[in-house]
Design an enzyme around this catalytic site. Sequence first.
Site, PDB file in Angstrom:
ATOM      1  N   HIS A 169       0.913  -1.311   0.026  1.00  0.00           N
ATOM      2  CA  HIS A 169      -0.067  -0.144   0.007  1.00  0.00           C
ATOM      3  C   HIS A 169       0.897   1.155  -0.015  1.00  0.00           C
ATOM      4  O   HIS A 169       0.643   2.328  -0.692  1.00  0.00           O
ATOM      5  CB  HIS A 169      -0.681  -0.177   1.209  1.00  0.00           C
ATOM      6  N   GLU A 224       0.279  -4.323 -13.592  1.00  0.00           N
ATOM      7  CA  GLU A 224       1.632  -4.590 -14.066  1.00  0.00           C
ATOM      8  C   GLU A 224       1.393  -5.540 -15.070  1.00  0.00           C
ATOM      9  O   GLU A 224       2.097  -5.172 -16.309  1.00  0.00           O
ATOM     10  CB  GLU A 224       2.482  -5.019 -12.976  1.00  0.00           C
ATOM     11  N   HIS A 257      -2.094 -14.424  -7.866  1.00  0.00           N
ATOM     12  CA  HIS A 257      -3.200 -14.268  -7.031  1.00  0.00           C
ATOM     13  C   HIS A 257      -4.134 -13.361  -7.335  1.00  0.00           C
ATOM     14  O   HIS A 257      -5.145 -13.243  -6.954  1.00  0.00           O
ATOM     15  CB  HIS A 257      -2.576 -13.921  -5.604  1.00  0.00           C
ATOM     16  N   SER A 282      -0.648  -6.247  -9.103  1.00  0.00           N
ATOM     17  CA  SER A 282      -0.097  -7.104 -10.131  1.00  0.00           C
ATOM     18  C   SER A 282      -0.836  -7.242 -11.378  1.00  0.00           C
ATOM     19  O   SER A 282      -0.169  -7.533 -12.619  1.00  0.00           O
ATOM     20  CB  SER A 282      -0.269  -8.672  -9.446  1.00  0.00           C
ATOM     21  N   THR A 309      -6.686   1.592  -3.310  1.00  0.00           N
ATOM     22  CA  THR A 309      -5.577   1.049  -3.724  1.00  0.00           C
ATOM     23  C   THR A 309      -6.207  -0.189  -4.945  1.00  0.00           C
ATOM     24  O   THR A 309      -5.231  -0.828  -5.676  1.00  0.00           O
ATOM     25  CB  THR A 309      -4.869   0.324  -3.152  1.00  0.00           C
ATOM     26  N   ALA A 361      -9.071 -11.469   0.011  1.00  0.00           N
ATOM     27  CA  ALA A 361      -9.535 -10.097  -0.091  1.00  0.00           C
ATOM     28  C   ALA A 361     -10.478 -10.059  -1.302  1.00  0.00           C
ATOM     29  O   ALA A 361     -11.395 -10.914  -1.651  1.00  0.00           O
ATOM     30  CB  ALA A 361      -8.314  -9.150  -0.187  1.00  0.00           C
ATOM     31  N   GLU A 362     -10.344  -9.037  -2.424  1.00  0.00           N
ATOM     32  CA  GLU A 362     -11.118  -8.809  -3.360  1.00  0.00           C
ATOM     33  C   GLU A 362     -10.596  -9.791  -4.619  1.00  0.00           C
ATOM     34  O   GLU A 362     -11.179  -9.281  -5.978  1.00  0.00           O
ATOM     35  CB  GLU A 362     -11.211  -7.346  -3.792  1.00  0.00           C
ATOM     36  N   GLN A 363      -9.417 -10.522  -4.618  1.00  0.00           N
ATOM     37  CA  GLN A 363      -8.840 -11.302  -5.775  1.00  0.00           C
ATOM     38  C   GLN A 363      -9.865 -11.895  -6.456  1.00  0.00           C
ATOM     39  O   GLN A 363      -9.685 -12.094  -7.683  1.00  0.00           O
ATOM     40  CB  GLN A 363      -7.737 -12.063  -4.997  1.00  0.00           C
ATOM     41  N   TRP A 405      -4.497  -6.308  -7.190  1.00  0.00           N
ATOM     42  CA  TRP A 405      -4.825  -5.503  -8.146  1.00  0.00           C
ATOM     43  C   TRP A 405      -3.731  -4.670  -8.907  1.00  0.00           C
ATOM     44  O   TRP A 405      -3.546  -4.372 -10.074  1.00  0.00           O
ATOM     45  CB  TRP A 405      -5.568  -4.335  -7.674  1.00  0.00           C
ATOM     46  N   ASP A 442      -5.619   6.221   3.033  1.00  0.00           N
ATOM     47  CA  ASP A 442      -5.652   5.043   2.679  1.00  0.00           C
ATOM     48  C   ASP A 442      -7.086   4.383   2.820  1.00  0.00           C
ATOM     49  O   ASP A 442      -7.905   4.885   3.769  1.00  0.00           O
ATOM     50  CB  ASP A 442      -4.569   3.917   3.232  1.00  0.00           C
TER      51      ASP A 442
END
Length: 482
Positions: A16, A375, A367, A372, A141, A390-392, A370, A119
């Site tokens: 973060h 990128e 995984h 990644s 984020t 999480a939100e993955q 966000w 954040d």
Amino acid sequence: MKKAELVFIPTPGISHLVSTVEVAKLLVDRDERLSITFLIMKLRSDPKIDRFINSVSTACNRIRFIDLPKDEPDPNQPRKFLFSLIEAQIPHVKEEVFKLVSQSESSPDSPPLAGFVLDMFCTSMIDVATEFGVPSYIFFTSGAAFLGLQFYVQDLHDEQKVDPTEFKGSDAELVMPCLANPLPAKVLPSVMLNKEWLPPVLRQARRFRESKGIIINTFEELESHAMDSFSKGNTPPVYPVGPILNLNRDDGDGDEESDKRKDIKQWLDDQPLSSVVYLCFGSMGSFGVDQVKEIACGLEQSGHRFSWSLRKPQPKGKMEIPSDYTNPQDVLPEGFLDRTAKIGKIIGWGPEIDILSHPSVGGFVSHCGWSSILESIWFGVPIAAWPIQAEQQLNAFQIIVELGFGVEIKMDCRREFFYDDNENIISAGEIERGIRCLMEIGKEKVERLKEMSEQSRKALMEGGCSNTWLGQLIHEMVDNIP
């Protein structure tokens, strides 16, 4: 010339912090009137964070960092750890902001306080900003779809009186404004399906609505449907200023890290174009021995070259960051390292930007964090989705269903929280299938990803959508100061 000081408060942890600092750099690079002070919460001493902060401080004299005193919430209550840590820091934040305001009032050269940038987990600090009479902006984020999902679930609970936890184990499909396709309830984030965690998630969304605006790490072309859903006027203004990436490869690494980068680069240099599949599950991602063996077997059976970021799990029940294995052979199948010596490399934690940008890398088993995803889009590397927490799961749904340029290892795979020991083992056969699909991905998906990669770069250029939104954000922050 009207000047302004912003106070940034990131959540503890390198992932973060890095993206929040990149937002700060965008702001000060765009407008010389702005100065930014970071108030840094630390769980423990972390040389990687210290090196990163030192490198930023050296490079930019209008961004400075102040370490807040360490507070130690009860480590035996990991589910409340983050929020209790942030709550405990409120008095320290007030003290530091009071010093800033006093300095501004006593010195004509010191810029006035213009606002807080918080954040997404630091919404309790909105009250501190209000005390000082300045607005709060949220830095989100994750992606726009996840922000839309949080607002949707909060509305579902507060207005329609539906309990979202009842969707756990359900085959229902949810139609929501932020997505073009119905979302299977089975890919909802675990926190929205858990009675203990749902209240803080709802509270977070309610507090988002109190902010002056939400800065988000995305760009319009990537999440046009979600961005359109915010134009109805029932949420604060949303500013998509991404993709926010730390593309600077020289971020103050020590000698050991530098040697590691060189070793990885040299190995990648020796591999054919687009031949390597890169496996990495984020800064918190790790697996037990049984799953590690299945991954190894799946890789070996696929026959593809690989670079694998293999991490050792945190101690049982502890909220700690995974570490590298001293001897990976201890958890890998017998003879695996010898049999794959010519086509594979076990690297532990690796420099993700360096790897994804290398021309020999042709696929990314991820995984679906966000950062990644952004990128991988930037460098045009297709993803095989293996979400963990999480939100993955939602992010995986986006790249596979909404955007159509990812493939699936298992989209609804989940571990309730990263320190939980229970994990559903994905078999070597499923992993092999996913890797083959990834490395033999169809031309249509490749073209779609290439186009989005180009859009991600254009968004940040002069006249690009994110560049334009950034200008609007600065106007809101600075030009409205009395």
